[in-house]
Design an enzyme around this catalytic site. Structure first.
Site, mmCIF file in Angstrom:
data_model
loop_
_atom_site.group_PDB
_atom_site.id
_atom_site.type_symbol
_atom_site.label_atom_id
_atom_site.label_comp_id
_atom_site.label_asym_id
_atom_site.label_seq_id
_atom_site.Cartn_x
_atom_site.Cartn_y
_atom_site.Cartn_z
ATOM 1 N N ARG A 96 0.827 -1.199 0.000
ATOM 2 C CA ARG A 96 0.000 0.000 0.000
ATOM 3 C C ARG A 96 0.867 1.257 0.000
ATOM 4 N NH1 ARG A 96 -4.949 -1.160 2.370
ATOM 5 N NH2 ARG A 96 -3.818 -2.435 3.880
ATOM 6 N N TYR A 97 1.983 1.221 0.723
ATOM 7 C CA TYR A 97 2.897 2.365 0.825
ATOM 8 C C TYR A 97 4.216 1.964 0.165
ATOM 9 C CZ TYR A 97 -0.314 3.291 4.744
ATOM 10 O OH TYR A 97 -1.428 3.478 5.529
ATOM 11 N N ARG A 100 7.060 -0.144 2.387
ATOM 12 C CA ARG A 100 6.763 -1.296 3.224
ATOM 13 C C ARG A 100 5.656 -2.159 2.637
ATOM 14 N NH1 ARG A 100 5.224 3.523 5.085
ATOM 15 N NH2 ARG A 100 3.250 3.850 6.167
ATOM 16 N N CYS A 109 -5.040 -17.931 14.005
ATOM 17 C CA CYS A 109 -4.643 -17.151 15.182
ATOM 18 C C CYS A 109 -4.856 -18.024 16.415
ATOM 19 C CB CYS A 109 -5.528 -15.915 15.329
ATOM 20 S SG CYS A 109 -5.517 -14.862 13.873
ATOM 21 N N CYS A 113 -10.688 -12.640 17.500
ATOM 22 C CA CYS A 113 -11.270 -11.441 18.085
ATOM 23 C C CYS A 113 -12.577 -11.147 17.355
ATOM 24 C CB CYS A 113 -10.293 -10.277 17.930
ATOM 25 S SG CYS A 113 -8.620 -10.730 18.431
ATOM 26 N N CYS A 116 -12.422 -8.485 14.545
ATOM 27 C CA CYS A 116 -11.286 -8.568 13.614
ATOM 28 C C CYS A 116 -11.622 -8.020 12.226
ATOM 29 C CB CYS A 116 -10.858 -10.020 13.480
ATOM 30 S SG CYS A 116 -9.522 -10.231 12.290
ATOM 31 N N ARG A 118 -10.061 -8.718 9.624
ATOM 32 C CA ARG A 118 -9.848 -9.769 8.613
ATOM 33 C C ARG A 118 -10.687 -11.000 8.944
ATOM 34 N NH1 ARG A 118 -3.863 -8.494 8.587
ATOM 35 N NH2 ARG A 118 -3.729 -6.827 7.041
ATOM 36 N N ASP A 279 -12.712 -0.896 12.630
ATOM 37 C CA ASP A 279 -12.948 -0.995 11.182
ATOM 38 C C ASP A 279 -14.368 -1.463 10.893
ATOM 39 O OD1 ASP A 279 -10.339 -0.266 10.179
ATOM 40 O OD2 ASP A 279 -9.623 -2.111 11.117
ATOM 41 N N ASP A 316 -8.230 3.559 9.479
ATOM 42 C CA ASP A 316 -7.907 2.981 8.180
ATOM 43 C C ASP A 316 -9.038 3.363 7.237
ATOM 44 O OD1 ASP A 316 -5.647 1.199 7.321
ATOM 45 O OD2 ASP A 316 -5.943 0.465 9.366
ATOM 46 N N LYS A 323 -3.860 4.589 6.435
ATOM 47 C CA LYS A 323 -4.220 5.110 7.761
ATOM 48 C C LYS A 323 -4.050 6.611 7.808
ATOM 49 C CE LYS A 323 -2.580 1.266 10.554
ATOM 50 N NZ LYS A 323 -2.329 0.482 9.349
HETATM 51 S S1 SF4 Z 1 -7.394 -9.213 15.299
HETATM 52 FE FE1 SF4 Z 1 -7.825 -10.792 13.758
HETATM 53 S S2 SF4 Z 1 -5.837 -11.365 12.917
HETATM 54 FE FE2 SF4 Z 1 -5.457 -10.316 14.898
HETATM 55 S S3 SF4 Z 1 -5.393 -11.964 16.450
HETATM 56 FE FE3 SF4 Z 1 -7.497 -11.171 16.397
HETATM 57 S S4 SF4 Z 1 -8.532 -12.558 14.949
HETATM 58 FE FE4 SF4 Z 1 -6.337 -12.815 14.580
#
Ligand code: SF4
Length: 371
Positions: A96-97, A100, A109, A113, A116, A118, A279, A316, A323
């Site tokens: 994206r940048y 990096r 994971c 979460c 999340c 993603r 997000d 974001d 960001k």
């Molecule tokens: S935020 Fe998403 S990618 Fe990060 S640890 Fe939690 S579930 Fe996994």
């Protein structure tokens, strides 16, 4: 130490297990099964031990125990809320940048979460880990772009890899001359601190590049003795750490919780780096605050704790535009004035802007002051 009355032997992955341990109600089970069919669930024993099952508003439970609210969508939510796909030239890379890239190695994971960004991509049954060929293509892409100074390992959680595999990847990246920084984003030190073994720490250090670790933590209670020891092990080995946190409704959207989190991080030698605005991930509106609330909290934080404890509050921008800092603005133009009134030098006097600047108490001052 388990503050509460139960011990969980292994990671909980099924809603029925959450019910059995008193972490969800039987009445919610049908909805939670629907949530779990769409988004991965995992609560490690370390984090389960932090949850008070008698507290319906427990800030740890809100982050990891699924909720029927996740079945409701909200306007603007998207499966790819920060636009990774628009900037993915080859599988596994987000560029994206200019200086990096993100390198997404794994799609699993230790915990999942509920907020999340993603969530449509991580977890068992979602995209699989990079194949050997895709990994080689990603490395070739990094090698072919000399502007890439920093590679950010993310995913999924890179510390889910074995120390042996991680050491190979670190050596591959450090072997590219222009890659000088390897940053690892992880939740493992709080979710499963025992994974941060001496072998893991040794794997993170590599000749030819500097490793940074960014810890994801959202509440001071996540920084248990074991989590602190895991972080200290990395820092004592010479790996600097920063943090990233997400501002979450019912978790850390009050000044006391935010202050305790930032102070605890600094006490652990972890510099608060980012406080992310939530997000627009699907089914997460019950966990998002407003931007105005976030700005108010950042103003309060500045009035209460050291600059060392201040994260950047960032958004974001949906669509992959990167960001932007969205914290409070302390400076606004007051008027334009001329130096001519008070200036007696030899050069031409210039027109300048006079500003209103807000101090940490919220009082407004002029800069420069009026003569
Ligand atoms: S935020 Fe998403 S990618 Fe990060 S640890 Fe939690 S579930 Fe996994």
């Amino acid at each position: 130490m388990n503050k509460f009355s139960f011990n969980v032997a292994a990671t909980l992955r099924e809603p029925a297990e959450l019910v059995a341990y008193g972490l969800a109600s039987v009445a919610d089970l049908p909805d939670l099964e629907k949530v779990a069919a769409r988004y991965a669930v995992a609560v490690t024993p370390d984090l389960a031990a932090l949850i008070d099952p008698d507290d319906p508003n427990d800030p740890i439970a809100r982050q990891f125990i699924p909720s029927a609210a996740e079945l409701a969508g909200a306007p603007g939510e998207s499966a790819d809320p920060i636009g990774d796909d628009a900037h993915s030239p080859v599988s596994g890379i987000v560029h994206r940048y200019p200086d990096r890239v993100l390198f997404k190695l794994v799609h699993v994971c230790a915990v999942y979460c509920r907020f999340c960004f993603r969530r449509e991509m991580v977890g068992p049954g979602k995209a699989s880990a990079l194949s050997e060929g895709a990994y080689d293509n990603a490395l070739a892409y990094i090698r072919a772009h000399p502007a890439i100074w920093e590679v950010i390992l993310t995913g999924g959680d890179p510390l889910m890899l074995s120390p042996r595999r991680l050491a190979e990847i670190m050596a591959d990246l450090a072997g590219i001359d222009h890659v000088r920084i390897i940053r690892i984003h992880t939740r493992v030190p709080v979710a499963e601190p025992a994974r941060v073994s001496s072998e893991m720490i040794a794997a993170l250090k590599v000749a030819g590049a500097t490793t940074w670790v960014a810890l994801h933590a959202n509440h001071a209670r996540e920084l248990t003795g074991a989590a602190r020891a895991a972080c200290a092990g990395m820092i004592d080995a010479g790996i600097p750490m920063v943090s990233q946190s997400v501002l979450l409704r019912g978790v850390n959207d009050n000044i006391e919780a935010l202050e305790a989190l930032m102070r605890s991080l600094v006490e652990c030698r972890i510099k608060p780096y980012y406080l992310h605005h939530g997000d627009l991930a699907p089914g997460t509106s019950h966990l998002r605050t407003t931007l105005a609330q976030g700005q108010q909290l950042m103003r309060s934080l500045r009035g209460r704790i050291s600059g060392l404890c201040q994260p950047d509050y960032v958004l974001d921008i949906p669509g992959g535009h990167g960001k932007s800092p969205v914290g409070s603005n302390y400076l606004s133009p007051e008027d334009t004035y001329s130096e001519a009134d008070s200036f007696s030098g030899e050069r031409e006097p210039s027109a300048e802007t006079r500003y209103r600047v807000v101090d940490y108490c919220g009082d407004v001052h002029l800069y420069p002051p009026k003569p």
